[in-house]
Scaffold this active site. Structure first.
Site, PDB file in Angstrom:
ATOM      1  N   SER A 143       0.861  -1.185   0.000  1.00 33.20           N
ATOM      2  CA  SER A 143       0.000   0.000   0.000  1.00 33.20           C
ATOM      3  C   SER A 143       0.896   1.233   0.000  1.00 33.20           C
ATOM      4  CB  SER A 143      -0.862   0.003   1.273  1.00 33.20           C
ATOM      5  OG  SER A 143      -1.489   1.245   1.480  1.00 33.20           O
ATOM      6  N   TYR A 156      -2.060  -0.955  10.408  1.00 36.13           N
ATOM      7  CA  TYR A 156      -2.083  -1.165   8.963  1.00 36.13           C
ATOM      8  C   TYR A 156      -0.725  -0.838   8.349  1.00 36.13           C
ATOM      9  CZ  TYR A 156      -3.926  -1.077   4.175  1.00 36.13           C
ATOM     10  OH  TYR A 156      -4.158  -1.330   2.842  1.00 36.13           O
TER      11      TYR A 156
END
Length: 196
Positions: A143, A156
């Site tokens: 990401s 995350y």
């Protein structure tokens, strides 16, 4: 890899979002598919769409965070399709905005299980077979949150930085083999991960 014809591609998290989009594109390009997701209904929908293109699809509901389920999936894919040429370790979850103090250890274990261990398990279990292929590819989905630390996204970001480091190290290990290794860092995409 210039052609997906006669290639078998594995996609985790294929029931929605990026995983579904990858599956559909691979189907259009002529790949045979091995798809998995924990979401039974979403996976079934993806399989139906891919099969409408005339693509052969093997699918199995499984949790990438559980090594026994990953091993079973790998075994079944090889038994059913005989080979694997590409793997897309795509399955992932998010917790939403939470500070370190707000996030529980159980949430940390869950997100590490899917986002990091899922990538490790999928790569390690398929790798011995990939090394036997004339050409093979591993694609791990990180990401943009694996490139920069974002406040209230500590769990995350931790997983996505780890996927990046894992992938870069593995690329060095496989430098003199026929297995190509890539890490992809998508930006914000309107998928179920945001809703969940």
């Amino acid at each position: 890899m210039k052609s997906f014809q006669k290639k078998v591609a594995v996609v985790t998290g294929a029931g929605s979002g990026i995983g579904r989009a990858l599956s559909l594109q691979l189907a259009k390009e002529g790949a045979t598919l091995a798809l998995t997701d924990i979401n039974t209904e979403g996976l079934k929908e993806t399989v139906g769409i891919c099969e409408s293109f005339g693509t052969k699809v093997f699918s199995k509901v499984s949790n990438v965070a559980k090594i026994d389920e990953v091993k079973s999936f790998v075994s079944d894919v090889l038994a059913e399709l005989g080979q694997v040429d590409l793997i897309f370790n795509n399955a992932g979850i998010a917790l939403g905005k939470k500070t370190l103090l707000e996030s529980s250890y159980e949430e940390w274990e869950r997100i590490m299980g899917v986002n990091l261990w899922g990538v490790i398990y999928g790569t390690k279990e398929f790798l011995p077979h990939l090394l036997t292929r004339p050409e093979a590819v591993i694609v791990n989905i990180s990401s943009v949150f694996g490139l920069a630390g974002i406040p209230e996204q500590t769990p995350y970001c931790t997983t996505k930085f780890a996927v990046r480091g894992f992938t870069e190290s593995l690329r060095g290990e496989l430098e003199n083999t026929k297995v190509e290794v890539y890490c992809v860092h998508p930006g914000g995409i309107n998928t179920n991960i945001a809703e969940d």
